[in-house]
Design an enzyme around this catalytic site. Structure first.
Site: not given
Length: 943
Positions: A14, A17-21, A37, A133
Site C-alpha cells: 500500500i 518510500g525511502a526505507f522500503g515498502a 513496514k 513531521d
C-alpha cells in the site's frame, strides 16, 4: 528457527518510500489486518539505518489511544527492520479531504479531530518527543473516523526545555524559526498542528506559493487566507493562535486543551487518553527486538552523535543508547538511497503520488555537530540560514531522483541535499568512526574543521536569494544564538546561491542551445568572471573607477547630465556598466542604477549571446517625470574577429544601452528618436520594437530617446539569419531602411489631420566601435567590409511579450539591410560631430556605447506609418492564448522529435509536469521563442 514473517499473510503493498515498502498484512492467528513496514538496511546509509532503528524503538515506547498502535518489531535475517503497526481503514486526512471534493467538514467533526490531535501531541510533548513531521498525510483515521497520529520517522527526543536545529519536515508545514535555521522546540509541532487544522477546515494549505521564495515569505509573515465563513470565530482564532510568527506567542498543547471552546470535546475524549500511558522502557516491549539489535553490526549502532546521547541519557536513564538514538538525518548518498520518501503506516493511491504542491518535497539537514547551548559552540563556527538553498537544491534534484527509483511515489521526500558529494562521503565516514560513547565536543570539532576547510573551493555568491533569508522573532535562547556573528561565509554562500539560481533557470531555459537565454545571478563587486585574463584586468580597472565615483552620472556628448530624478542608487556591479573601448576614447562606466541582470558569457564562441530576460522599464509617477529604460546585452567575441576589423574593443565587451531619459510631449503624446549604429562582420543588433505611439510635436532640442509610458515586458528572440529573413518573427512594425536620400524611408499612416505624423518607437542598438554616416561612400565601404560574411546581421529581437505575432500579420514589415546609410569607421570623433546641416539632411541618432549622441532634426524626414489595429494584451487567463501557446509547443516538440533532437526536446518539456511550476507566461514564451528559432534554422538551411 521460524521467521516472524510466517505469522503474517502478505495481502498487498500500500506504499513505498525511502526505507522500503509498506505492506498490508493479515495476522494468521488473530485474523486482524496490520501494516508491515519493511526497511532494507543494506540499501541505506548509516544515518538511515539509525533512523530506522530509532523509529522502531520510539514507536514501541509510545502507547496512546490517538497514536498509531504498535504491534511488534524485529530484525529479519540481519538485513531488514520490520515494524508492524495497526491498520487504519479510514485512510489519512489528506485522502479524506480529496474525497470530500470541496465540501467542508462540520465544525463538530473538526473539533473532535482537533481535540484528539491535541491530546496526542500533548502526550508526545509531555514525554519529550518532538514529532517534527505533523501534516495531514500523517494523520490517519480509523473506520470510526477517529484520529491516529503516525509516521515517527523524523521524531526526536528532547530534554525538557531543549531545542534542536536539524532542518526536517515538509516545507509547507515548516515554522518560521526552522526556515531561519534558528533552534526550535515543541512549538514547531504547534505550528504544524495549526497548518493541519487550517487545511482540514479550508481544504487548502495554509501556506502555498509557486516557488520556495514565495512560500518562505508567506511563512515569515504568517500570511494566511481567510477561513471559510461557516466556522465560528472562536475556532478561527484558535487556529490562528497556533500560526503566530513568534514561538513564545503560540500556545502549548496543554494550553490548547484548556481552551474553553475546545474543553467539551477534550472532556469527551480525554477519558480514553487519561489512562495515562507512560512511555515504556525498551526492556518491556519486544524482548526479541532487543536481542536482535545486539547482533547487529557495530557500524549500524555507532553513528549516534554525542549531543543526542546526552539528550537521551538525561531524559531516559533506563534505556540503551542505540535504541534511543534521536539523530534523524537521512542521507542521499548512493543510487539506492536517492529517493527518500517516507512510508506512511497507512497509505493510499493518492498519497503514493508526489505531493501536488510545488514545494512538496521534504528536506532534512543534520546539524548533529551543533550543540544547542551557546557556550558549547566553537567560536570559529559561523551559523547562517542555509535552509533556503537546501530546499531549492532539493527541488532541483527531485527530477534526478525520480529516474533512479520506482514510479510509485509517496507524498514527501526527505533529502540531505548536500552541497557536494565529497562532503557526503566525509559525513558517512565520520559518522561510522564516532563511537556511541563519544563526546559532543569531538563531533563538534570535526564538523567545525570541515566548515573551515570547505569554503576555499567556493566562489563568491550572488545576492538574488538574500532577500529570502527569513527574519523571525524568537525565544530568548534563540536570541542568544542570534547575537553571534551571522555573516555568511562568502565562499560557502557563493556556491549555494549560484547553484540555487542556476537550478531555477534550468527549469525555464534551454541549456543545450549554444545561443541560450538565461537569467544568471548578478555577481557582486570583486567577483571573478570566467573570461580572459585581460578582461579581468579591464574589469578591475572599471571597478576602481567606480569606487572613486560610485554615483557619477552619464554625460552626453554635449555634457548634459542624464540623471533621472527619484531613482535610488543601486550598489555598483562589475557587470552593471559599459566596459568597451572605442578608438582612444576613455571607457566610461554606466551609473550604478543600471540594475538589469546580466550573464557572464564565456569566451568559447561569438555566437554565445546572453541577454537579460527581464528588461525593466520603470514607470514614472507623473507624466512629466523622467524614467529610464535599462536593458543590457553582453557578448563574447574572439580577439581575432575584433582585430580583423581594427576594432579596439575589449575581447569580451559589454553593451549597456544607457539610460534613455524619458520625457513627455505637451499633449500626453510620446515620441522617440531613432538610434542607429551599424556594425561590422560580427554585429549583434538589439531591436526594441514597440507599438506605434502618437506624438503631437517634437521639440528640436530633444536629445534623448523617449520611451512609451507603459508597463512593458520584453521577451528575447534570437534570430541568426540575414536581416531580410526576420519578417515572420517581428510582431510589431519596423522601419524599412533603404538606399538613397533620405536613408530612412517614410511609412505612411492615416491619422487625424490636426496631429503631426507619429513616429514608430524603434531603437536599434548595434554593437562595437564608432561609425560614420555618409551616402554612397558608406555603401562602397560596406561592400568591401564583411557584408559578404554569413555572420552579418545577427539580430537580437527584444519584442513585446504582449503582442501576438499571429494577430497582426499585416503589419510585419521586412527590414532591409543597413549598409546604405552607415559604414564602420574606427575614428570615434566623427560620430560626435555630425552637423544638422549635413548634405544628407538625415536625422540619425548615434549611440556610442557609453554615450547617447543625437541630432535634433529628426522630424524633418516626416516619418509616417500605417495605422495598426489594437494590440493584443498578454492575458495569462486567456484560454485562446494558452491554447495557441500549447499548440506551438506541441508543434515544436513534434518537429524536434521528427529530427531526433531529443536533447532539445527534453529541454522544452522539462518545465512542465504535474509537480513542476510552469507559469502560463513561460509556456507562451517558450512557444514563441523556440518556434522562432526552429523556423529560423529551417530558413537558413534552405539557403
Amino acid at each position: 528457527m521460524d521467521s516472524r514473517m510466517d505469522q503474517y499473510e502478505v495481502m498487498e503493498q500500500i506504499g513505498r518510500g525511502a526505507f522500503g515498502a509498506a505492506i498490508l498484512v493479515n495476522h494468521k492467528t488473530e485474523k486482524k489486518k496490520y501494516v508491515l513496514k519493511k526497511i532494507r538496511l543494506a540499501r541505506q546509509t548509516e544515518r538511515c539505518r539509525k533512523s530506522a532503528h530509532q523509529e522502531m524503538a520510539l514507536i514501541a515506547r509510545l502507547q496512546h489511544p490517538y497514536i498509531v498502535e504498535f504491534k511488534e518489531a524485529w530484525v529479519e535475517k540481519g538485513c531488514y527492520v520490520c515494524i508492524v503497526t495497526g491498520y487504519c481503514e479510514g485512510g489519512d486526512m489528506a485522502e479524506l479531504m480529496k474525497k470530500a471534493n470541496g465540501t467542508y467538514f462540520p465544525e463538530e467533526k473538526l473539533l473532535k479531530w482537533f481535540a484528539q490531535l491535541a491530546l496526542a501531541v500533548d502526550y508526545l510533548h509531555s514525554n519529550f518527543v518532538l514529532h517534527r513531521d505533523l501534516k495531514c498525510s500523517n494523520i490517519f483515521l480509523t473506520k470510526d473516523q477517529d484520529i491516529r497520529l503516525g509516521d515517527f520517522g523524523l521524531a526526536k527526543t528532547l530534554k525538557a526545555d531543549d531545542l534542536t536545529s536539524s532542518v526536517v519536515g515538509t516545507p509547507n508545514y515548516m515554522c518560521p524559526e526552522l526556515l531561519a535555521d534558528i533552534p526550535y522546540g515543541f512549538k514547531s509541532d504547534i505550528w504544524s498542528l495549526g497548518c493541519c487544522m487550517y487545511e482540514m477546515a479550508a481544504h487548502r494549505p495554509a501556506f502555498k506559493a509557486f516557488d520556495m521564495a514565495g512560500l518562505i515569505s508567506k511563512i515569515n509573515r504568517s500570511s494566511i487566507g481567510p477561513l471559510p465563513p461557516c466556522y465560528s470565530p472562536s475556532m478561527k482564532s484558535l487556529i490562528k493562535s497556533m500560526l503566530r510568527k513568534s514561538p513564545e506567542h503560540r500556545p502549548t498543547a496543554s494550553e490548547i486543551l484548556k481552551s474553553p471552546y475546545l474543553q467539551p470535546y477534550v472532556n469527551q475524549y480525554r477519558p480514553f487518553a487519561d489512562i495515562s500511558h507512560p512511555i515504556h522502557s525498551l526492556e518491556k516491549p519486544i524482548t526479541s527486538s532487543r536481542s536482535s539489535q545486539k547482533s547487529m553490526s557495530g557500524s549500524q549502532c555507532s553513528s549516534i552523535s554525542g549531543s543526542d546521547i546526552d539528550s537521551i541519557q538525561s531524559s531516559e536513564r533506563n534505556t540503551s543508547g542505540p535504541s534511543t538514538s534521536s539523530n534523524n538525518t537521512i542521507d542521499t548518498e548512493g543510487a539506492e538511497a536517492t529517493d527518500h520518501v517516507s512510508v506512511k503506516n497507512c497509505s493510499r493511491s493518492d498519497d503514493v503520488k508526489s505531493n501536488k504542491e510545488t514545494v512538496g518535497p521534504e528536506l532534512e539537514r543534520q546539524d548533529s555537530s551543533k550543540s544547542i547551548h551557546v557556550d558549547q559552540r566553537p567560536r570559529n563556527e559561523i551559523k547562517q540560514p542555509k535552509i533556503i538553498k537546501k530546499i531549492l537544491t532539493t527541488l532541483r534534484e527531485e527530477s534526478k531522483l525520480r529516474q533512479n527509483n520506482s514510479p510509485i511515489r509517496a507524498s514527501r521526500v526527505k533529502l540531505n541535499s548536500p552541497s557536494n558529494r565529497e562532503q557526503l562521503s566525509d559525513d558517512s565516514k565520520h559518522s561510522s568512526d564516532i563511537s556511541s560513547s563519544s563526546k559532543s565536543s569531538e563531533v563538534t570539532s570535526r564538523e567545525s574543521a570541515k566548515v573551515i576547510c570547505e569554503p576555499v573551493k567556493r566562489a563568491q555568491a550572488s545576492p538574488p536569494l538574500k532577500h529570502l533569508s527569513p527574519i523571525v522573532e524568537h525565544s530568548p535562547k534563540a536570541k542568544i544564538k542570534q547575537d553571534e556573528p551571522l555573516q555568511p561565509d562568502p565562499a560557502k554562500q557563493a556556491m549555494e546561491d549560484v547553484d540555487a539560481a542556476v537550478g531555477k533557470v534550468k527549469n525555464r531555459t534551454p541549456p543545450s542551445y549554444s545561443r541560450r537565454l538565461s537569467i544568471p545571478p548578478r555577481r557582486p563587486l570583486g567577483a571573478e568572471s570566467p573570461l580572459h585574463a585581460d578582461t579581468k584586468r579591464a574589469h578591475n580597472k572599471v571597478i576602481k573607477e567606480r569606487a572613486k565615483s560610485p554615483c557619477r552620472p552619464v554625460h552626453g556628448p554635449d555634457n548634459d547630465i542624464i540623471e533621472p530624478p527619484g531613482f535610488p542608487m543601486a550598489p555598483p556591479s562589475p557587470l552593471g556598466g559599459v566596459q568597451m573601448k572605442v578608438g582612444n576614447a576613455r571607457a566610461k562606466s554606466a551609473p550604478p542604477r543600471a540594475v538589469s541582470i546580466k550573464e557572464d558569457s564565456s569566451d568559447c564562441s561569438s555566437s554565445t549571446i546572453a541577454y537579460a530576460e527581464n528588461t525593466e522599464l520603470s514607470e514614472p509617477s507623473k507624466q512629466d517625470s523622467s524614467a529610464q529604460l535599462v536593458s543590457s546585452c553582453k557578448c563574447s567575441i574572439p580577439d581575432a574577429a575584433i582585430q580583423k576589423h581594427d576594432l579596439t574593443a575589449m575581447p569580451s565587451s559589454e553593451l549597456n544601452t544607457t539610460n534613455f531619459q524619458k520625457s513627455m510631449a505637451s499633449n500626453d503624446d510620446v515620441c522617440e528618436n531613432l538610434a542607429l549604429e551599424p556594425s561590422s562582420d560580427i554585429s549583434e543588433q538589439v531591436s526594441i520594437f514597440k507599438d506605434n505611439v502618437p506624438c503631437s510635436k517634437i521639440s528640436q532640442s530633444t536629445a534623448n530617446a523617449i520611451v512609451q509610458n507603459d508597463e512593458d515586458k520584453f521577451t528575447v528572440q534570437e534570430l541568426l539569419s540575414s536581416v531580410a529573413d526576420i519578417a515572420p518573427f517581428v510582431s510589431t512594425k519596423n522601419f524599412a531602411l533603404e538606399k538613397g536620400s533620405p536613408p530612412i524611408q517614410s511609412l505612411e499612416r492615416t491619422s487625424s489631420p490636426h496631429l503631426n505624423p507619429p513616429i514608430e518607437d524603434v531603437i536599434h542598438v548595434i554593437r562595437h566601435s564608432s561609425f560614420r554616416v555618409c551616402g554612397e561612400q558608406a555603401v562602397a565601404e560596406n561592400a568591401e567590409m564583411g557584408v559578404q560574411s554569413s555572420d552579418v546581421g545577427k539580430l537580437l529581437n527584444v519584442v513585446r511579450e504582449e503582442v501576438d505575432s499571429r494577430s497582426i500579420p499585416s503589419n510585419n514589415l521586412v527590414p532591409h539591410r543597413l549598409p546604405d546609410c552607415a559604414a564602420p569607421k574606427p575614428n570615434i570623433s566623427e560620430t560626435n560631430t555630425i552637423s544638422s546641416k549635413t548634405a544628407c539632411s538625415d536625422v540619425v541618432k548615434f549611440l556610442t556605447v557609453p554615450e547617447v549622441n543625437s541630432t535634433t532634426t529628426a522630424i524633418n524626414n516626416g516619418f509616417k506609418e500605417e495605422a495598426s489595429p489594437t494590440k493584443e494584451i498578454l492575458d495569462v487567463k486567456s484560454f485562446r492564448q494558452r491554447a495557441e501557446a500549447l499548440e506551438g509547443l506541441l508543434e515544436l516538440s513534434a518537429d524536434l522529435l521528427q529530427h531526433n533532437r531529443l536533447e532539445e526536446l527534453a529541454v522544452v518539456l522539462k518545465p512542465f509536469g504535474k509537480d513542476k511550476v510552469s507559469p502560463r507566461e513561460t509556456a507562451i514564451w517558450l512557444a514563441k521563442s523556440f518556434k522562432g528559432m526552429m523556423n529560423d534554422e529551417a530558413s537558413r538551411s534552405s539557403m
